[in-house]
Write an enzyme that holds these catalytic residues in place. Structure first.
Site, PDB file in Angstrom:
ATOM      1  N   HIS A   1     152.456 -81.628  55.990  1.00  0.00           N
ATOM      2  CA  HIS A   1     153.211 -81.186  57.169  1.00  0.00           C
ATOM      3  C   HIS A   1     152.848 -82.035  58.392  1.00  0.00           C
ATOM      4  O   HIS A   1     153.714 -82.563  59.085  1.00  0.00           O
ATOM      5  CB  HIS A   1     152.891 -79.708  57.429  1.00  0.00           C
ATOM      6  CG  HIS A   1     153.575 -79.115  58.613  1.00  0.00           C
ATOM      7  ND1 HIS A   1     154.643 -78.258  58.509  1.00  0.00           N
ATOM      8  CD2 HIS A   1     153.350 -79.257  59.949  1.00  0.00           C
ATOM      9  CE1 HIS A   1     155.044 -77.903  59.710  1.00  0.00           C
ATOM     10  NE2 HIS A   1     154.267 -78.489  60.613  1.00  0.00           N
ATOM     11  N   GLU A   2     151.557 -82.189  58.619  1.00  0.00           N
ATOM     12  CA  GLU A   2     151.123 -82.911  59.821  1.00  0.00           C
ATOM     13  C   GLU A   2     151.471 -84.393  59.728  1.00  0.00           C
ATOM     14  O   GLU A   2     151.888 -85.001  60.709  1.00  0.00           O
ATOM     15  CB  GLU A   2     149.625 -82.724  60.055  1.00  0.00           C
ATOM     16  CG  GLU A   2     149.161 -81.269  60.166  1.00  0.00           C
ATOM     17  CD  GLU A   2     149.981 -80.425  61.121  1.00  0.00           C
ATOM     18  OE1 GLU A   2     150.497 -80.958  62.109  1.00  0.00           O
ATOM     19  OE2 GLU A   2     150.126 -79.212  60.851  1.00  0.00           O
TER      20      GLU A   2
ATOM     21  N   ASN B   1     148.428 -84.177  66.535  1.00  0.00           N
ATOM     22  CA  ASN B   1     148.143 -85.198  67.550  1.00  0.00           C
ATOM     23  C   ASN B   1     148.271 -86.567  66.891  1.00  0.00           C
ATOM     24  O   ASN B   1     147.747 -86.795  65.809  1.00  0.00           O
ATOM     25  CB  ASN B   1     146.719 -85.038  68.078  1.00  0.00           C
ATOM     26  CG  ASN B   1     146.413 -83.606  68.427  1.00  0.00           C
ATOM     27  OD1 ASN B   1     147.082 -83.009  69.251  1.00  0.00           O
ATOM     28  ND2 ASN B   1     145.429 -83.031  67.754  1.00  0.00           N
TER      29      ASN B   1
ATOM     30  N   GLU C   1     159.760 -78.500  63.874  1.00  0.00           N
ATOM     31  CA  GLU C   1     158.927 -77.708  62.955  1.00  0.00           C
ATOM     32  C   GLU C   1     159.647 -77.389  61.649  1.00  0.00           C
ATOM     33  O   GLU C   1     159.032 -77.338  60.591  1.00  0.00           O
ATOM     34  CB  GLU C   1     158.464 -76.431  63.643  1.00  0.00           C
ATOM     35  CG  GLU C   1     157.452 -76.667  64.761  1.00  0.00           C
ATOM     36  CD  GLU C   1     156.249 -77.482  64.322  1.00  0.00           C
ATOM     37  OE1 GLU C   1     156.037 -77.682  63.113  1.00  0.00           O
ATOM     38  OE2 GLU C   1     155.517 -77.957  65.207  1.00  0.00           O
TER      39      GLU C   1
ATOM     40  N   GLY D   1     146.793 -73.661  62.715  1.00  0.00           N
ATOM     41  CA  GLY D   1     146.333 -74.151  61.421  1.00  0.00           C
ATOM     42  C   GLY D   1     145.967 -75.605  61.538  1.00  0.00           C
ATOM     43  O   GLY D   1     144.956 -76.062  61.019  1.00  0.00           O
ATOM     44  N   ALA D   2     146.796 -76.336  62.254  1.00  0.00           N
ATOM     45  CA  ALA D   2     146.576 -77.763  62.439  1.00  0.00           C
ATOM     46  C   ALA D   2     147.475 -78.233  63.569  1.00  0.00           C
ATOM     47  O   ALA D   2     148.427 -77.562  63.942  1.00  0.00           O
ATOM     48  CB  ALA D   2     146.913 -78.519  61.161  1.00  0.00           C
ATOM     49  N   MET D   3     147.155 -79.407  64.095  1.00  0.00           N
ATOM     50  CA  MET D   3     147.972 -79.953  65.182  1.00  0.00           C
ATOM     51  C   MET D   3     148.118 -81.443  64.977  1.00  0.00           C
ATOM     52  O   MET D   3     147.129 -82.158  64.794  1.00  0.00           O
ATOM     53  CB  MET D   3     147.289 -79.640  66.525  1.00  0.00           C
ATOM     54  CG  MET D   3     147.991 -80.264  67.722  1.00  0.00           C
ATOM     55  SD  MET D   3     149.684 -79.609  67.936  1.00  0.00           S
ATOM     56  CE  MET D   3     150.509 -81.074  68.567  1.00  0.00           C
TER      57      MET D   3
END
Ligand SMILES: *[C@@H]1O[C@H](CO)[C@@H](O)[C@H](O)[C@H]1NC(C)=O
Ligand SMILES: *[C@@H]1O[C@H](CO)[C@@H](O)[C@H](O)[C@H]1NC(C)=O
Ligand SMILES: *[C@@H]1O[C@H](CO)[C@@H](O)[C@H](O)[C@H]1NC(C)=O
Ligand SMILES: [Zn+2]
Length: 968
Positions: free
Chosen positions: A390-391, A358, A413, A354-356
């Site tokens: 979240h990210e 970085n 997480e 979904g997303a990362m």
């Protein structure tokens, strides 16, 4: 990382009951790369064959030796998946040049070089550095930083099993000395969604290529040779070479871009500021022709990147608006300033997760970042908000302070999955989004964690070694159970004490690595400093939740005041062979209320306890686990159950909305576990004809989904439909009134969701008015495709319903609209809805499209198959399909992708007969030689679930049928 290939938290619109669609749209949230790790399988059986030899390079002498791999069962240091403790990297200088056009052989490649400065901490004559699928193109050189000559490289091995380059040296490196290793290499810029990879999109028939990365968990080594473990933090100096027409991005801010000529081409050479000390899995390199919008939030530059068309259409605006606010929120919450000078977020057409997160350059699926008020639903908006939160939460928790090894992933997480609700609540305070964690995480993970095949949050370090084992820990337990128990902890400590400990932890360990008990230590210090009253040390309380799998059901007998707890198992006959250090006993914080009055928290310290205050008589009633802040289920004596049922029928508002949702969910699950009668669970739904709130409805529908799965191929389907119709019709009419016949949008965020529930259930249970309405809308759209008259919130449901009722004309129209959709959220709605068809040949054709990446993107293939399987007509077709194509599917998706487990679970969840079970076992036996990769746990879970379903049907069929017939 972003999030797993989870069932979407927000797009739970298309349901089983449509005879189609997903229980909730499956979206990609988490782990990535579906590439060919699985190909190493054979090599794993015979490890020595994995050892290939290459010519060696030397720094000094001309001698080149080739080490022949030994054939004995080797136990060399390079056969181990963990790096030896001899060398520690300090910094890297990496230059990469991705080619966005294929070479003469049709291959997309990147070239690069990298210098790593490292310290020797234990003398050794070996250098092991991770590298996967990279070919070295020049001699590797080693030098010493103190000016004296370094040992020479006598030979080199490439170990494909453990993904190392191994350099053998003429002499030992000395402890305490610093060295520098320089490599030059070429790699493929494949479309495999892992490491340095390419994503493609089209504009007016012209192909555009983007080079981008997904490193987590173990693919930085696919971009350049590196010490690819999270504790091997270093500073990275990144340089990218790229076409002057394109922009280059990385974790740091770009500090210099100059024109250079390389191989006859004029290029831009963009250098980025040195990163902070960070883990390799958080690196990102992107070259694209994207466009950005930006603004400053204090000293921090915030940018949103996406395809030019998306930016020009304003689709990045919402993300830009909320990012600064959420960053500020987390700065306050953590009491630590944002550690970088910029925060880039970019939406990629091909992205498996979904997303990362970085660090400084967060990558997203388009659906997770882009928002268009004209075509996106409130669910799409919520998803963008929570994923961004979240990210951004990871920028501190995860990036600034990082887990030492992947076995503690749940902390990383779980934490982000908890605080994303706090961040999102800050951005959208009117949504009451914090309540939704109960539906989206707590209830959902209860379903997995109630199986005997579940596992504890925490694993031992040596249980998580191979890349596919690492991928497997990105599951619902890590994300949702992690979030649930951390929320429970924050709740019983109080938020003030929790953030005090948290902030101390983050400031103490910044730029370093930790194990989860480090957090407990800092929270304990906060408890001690504030004099917070707890019945035991934090570690003693939390060990019960972290080290043993599952959760308790607490039974409160309000006649005697006796409390008991036991390990809740969905199938009471399943055998728990995993030992627990605490014998499946928990320390349970019980928040409760008696006839409307909230009481002090009661700590249940043992399996059997007594609390006289919990005695209740007459029409008084008791509700425990207020707000479902605790990670456990509750059962009562029949007297209290009856009082609660009466209360629901007479004045349901006396019980808070979340607890109404809880009573339904607990009752249905207790019934599944044969702790209470199924009819008692069904009785909790009788009052729903008066319920207008979203959470209880959603909870009931999620549970009734199981009844649909079990009964939609039986004669009980009719009475079930009739009962649902009777219960939902008042809700449908309520929304019809307040929205003036569905022409206006309800004001509340949750009301908007519940309007969708009303429409979906009314249509699928045969409320004539509903079906006429949705088919009319779809028809209007079909007659004039340039103007879609259907409100975005309702589209998933309307599309699905219309396609289910329609034939090839409706489907083909949807396909055309899918292909021309300009925003991914719209395409996703259509993609899910096309699985709602009730025509077998159309569904079979659709399944075939999932094998063709030009029709269905690779990232969407598994979820599309699951959508088809959710449909009662599509289920056997999908099962046949995956059996027939197992080898291909396994090769493409089996290696490390979390979506793969979902595929197996998704396709088999209706299984409920002996025949189904035989087929499943046959399937396991037939494909043992190919393997199940990251889905092996899912196969066992599916078998366990099928057995439980068989039992459930035998025991409940007659009773349910009688109850339904009496209720209508
Ligand atoms: C990376 O940059 C930093 C700061 O400019 C420098 O100290 C370090 O030596 C560089 N690392 C390498 C490997 O060149
Ligand atoms: C790495 O490659 C770039 C581009 O080809 C080149 O300019 C640079 O000099 C190389 N660095 C080293 C240390 O060889
Ligand atoms: C790396 O080498 C192998 C074996 O020679 C070759 O098949 C592969 O195409 C090479 N990869 C690249 C990107 O050049
Ligand atoms: Zn995450």
């Amino acid at each position: 990382m972003g999030k797993g290939f989870f069932i979407s938290k927000t797009v739970g619109i298309v349901g089983i009951v449509l005879g189609a669609g997903a229980v909730a749209t499956i979206i990609a949230l988490s782990v990535v790369y579906s590439q060919e790790k699985s190909k190493n399988k054979e090599l794993e059986i015979k490890p020595t064959e994995a050892t290939t030899t290459t010519t060696t390079t030397t720094t000094t002498g001309p001698t080149t030796t080739t080490i022949q791999s030994t054939t004995s069962a080797s136990n060399e240091v390079w056969d181990k998946y963990r790096l030896p403790d001899t060398l520690i990297p300090e910094s890297y200088d990496v230059t990469l040049w991705p080619r966005l056009k294929p070479d003469s052989t049709g291959l997309y490649i990147f070239t690069g070089n990298s210098t790593v400065v490292f310290k020797c901490v234990k003398e050794t004559d070996l250098i092991l550095i991770h590298s996967n699928k990279l070919n070295l193109t020049a001699d590797t050189t080693l030098s010493a930083l103190n000016g004296s000559p370094a040992p020479s490289i006598t030979s080199m091995q490439t170990i494909s099993k453990t993904q190392y380059l191994v350099f053998h040296l003429s002499e030992k490196l000395k402890a305490g000395e610093w060295y520098k290793l320089h490599t030059e290499f070429v790699g493929e810029l494949a479309d495999d969604l892992g490491g340095f990879y390419r994503s493609e999109y089209e504009v007016n028939g012209v192909k555009h290529v983007v080079a981008t990365t997904q490193m987590q968990p173990t693919d930085a080594r696919k971009a350049f040779p590196c010490f690819d473990e999270p504790a091997m933090k270093a500073v990275f100096n990144i340089t990218l070479l790229h076409d002057p027409e394109t922009i280059a991005l990385s974790n740091g801010r770009e500090i210099e871009s100059v024109k250079v000529t390389e191989g006859g081409e004029t290029l831009n050479k963009t250098r980025f500021e040195s990163t902070e000390r960070m883990s390799t899995y958080l690196l990102a390199f992107i070259v694209s022709d994207f466009k950005a919008i930006e603004k400053m939030e204090g000293e921090v530059l915030i940018r949103i990147f996406a395809r030019k068309e998306a930016i020009d259409a304003g689709h990045g605006q919402y993300a830009l608006n909320i990012t600064g606010r959420i960053l500020k929120f987390f700065e306050n919450y953590y009491n630590a300033s944002y550690p970088l000078s910029k925060s880039d977020q970019i939406a990629l057409p091909d992205f498996n997760a979904g997303a990362m997160e970085n660090w400084g350059l967060i990558t997203y699926r388009e659906t997770a970042l882009l928002y268009d008020s004209e075509v996106s639903s409130n669910g799409n908006k919520e998803r963008v908000t929570t994923i961004i939160a979240h990210e951004l939460a990871h920028m501190w928790f995860g990036n600034l302070v990082t887990i030492k090894w992947w076995n503690d992933l749940w902390l990383n997480e779980g934490f982000a999955s908890y605080v994303e609700y706090l961040g999102a609540d800050n951005a959208e305070p009117d949504w009451n989004i914090k309540d939704l964690i109960v539906l989206y995480d707590v209830h959902r993970v209860f379903a997995v964690d109630a199986l005997a095949s579940s596992h504890p949050l925490s694993s031992r370090e040596d249980e998580v070694l191979r890349p596919e084992q690492i991928s497997e820990v990105f599951d619902a337990i890590s994300y949702s159970k992690g979030a649930s128990v951390l929320r429970m902890l924050s709740d019983f400590l109080t938020e003030a004490v929790f953030v005090k400990g948290l902030s101390s932890y983050l400031n103490h360990f910044k730029f370093e690595n930790t194990v989860y008990t480090d957090l407990w230590d800092h929270l304990q210090q906060a408890v001690n400093a504030t004099g917070t009253n707890l019945p035991a040390k934090i570690s003693d309380i939390m060990d019960r939740w972290v080290l043993q799998m599952g959760f308790p059901v607490v039974t409160i007998d309000t006649a005697t005041g006796k409390l008991t707890q036991s390990h809740f198992l969905l199938d009471p006959e399943s055998v728990v062979d995993r030992p627990s250090p605490f014998n499946y006993e928990w320390i349970v914080p019980i928040q409760w209320m008696k006839t409307g009055a909230q009481q002090n928290i009661y700590w249940m310290m043992n399996k059997n306890t007594e609390n006289n205050e919990m005695k209740v008589s007459g029409s008084d009633w008791l509700v425990a686990n207020l707000n479902v802040s605790g990670y456990y289920r509750v059962n009562y004596d029949m007297g209290n159950w009856n009082n609660l049922l009466r209360l629901l029928l007479t004045s349901h508002e006396s019980i808070a909305v979340i607890n109404r949702a809880q009573i339904i969910d607990d009752a249905f699950n207790l019934a599944r576990a044969r702790i209470i009668q199924t009819t008692l669970a069904l009785n909790t739904t009788v009052y729903l004809s008066k319920e207008r709130e979203y959470m209880p409805w959603k909870s009931a529908l999620d549970n009734l989904d199981y009844f649909y799965l079990m009964f939609d191929r039986t004669e009980i389907y009719g009475p079930l439909q009739a009962y649902i119709k009777q219960q939902v019709e008042p809700l449908f009419l309520y929304f019809k009134t307040i929205t003036r016949n569905f022409t206006e949008v309800p004001a509340g965020h949750m009301d908007q969701y519940n309007e969708v529930n009303a429409l979906r259930m009314a249509c699928s249970s045969g409320v004539e008015e509903c079906n006429t309405l949705v088919q009319k809308w779809f028809e209007e759209w079909r007659n004039n495709p340039s103007i879609n008259p259907i409100h975005p919130n309702l589209r998933s449901t309307v599309y699905c319903q219309a396609i289910a009722a329609g034939g090839a004309t409706e489907w083909d129209f949807a396909w055309a609209m899918f292909q021309s959709a300009t925003i991914a959220t719209e395409a996703d709605k259509l993609r899910a809805a096309m699985a709602c068809s009730t025509t077998p040949w159309i569904l079979n054709r659709y399944l075939k499209y999932t094998l063709d990446p030009t029709k269905i993107r690779k990232q969407d293939a598994t979820s599309t198959i699951i959508y088809v399987a959710n449909n009662v007509v599509g289920q056997p077709l999908a099962w046949d399909f995956i059996r027939a194509n197992w080898e291909y599917i396994y090769r493409e998706y089996g290696g490390g992708s979390f979506s793969f487990a979902n595929l197996i679970n998704g396709v088999t969840k209706r299984f409920s007969t002996e025949f189904d079970l035989k087929q499943l076992e046959q399937f396991r036996n037939d494909n043992e030689h190919i393997g199940f990769g990251s889905g092996s746990m899912a196969i066992d879970q599916s078998i366990e679930r099928t057995k439980a379903n068989i039992k459930w049907l035998t025991q409940n069929k007659d009773e349910v049928e009688a109850w339904l017939k009496a209720a209508i």
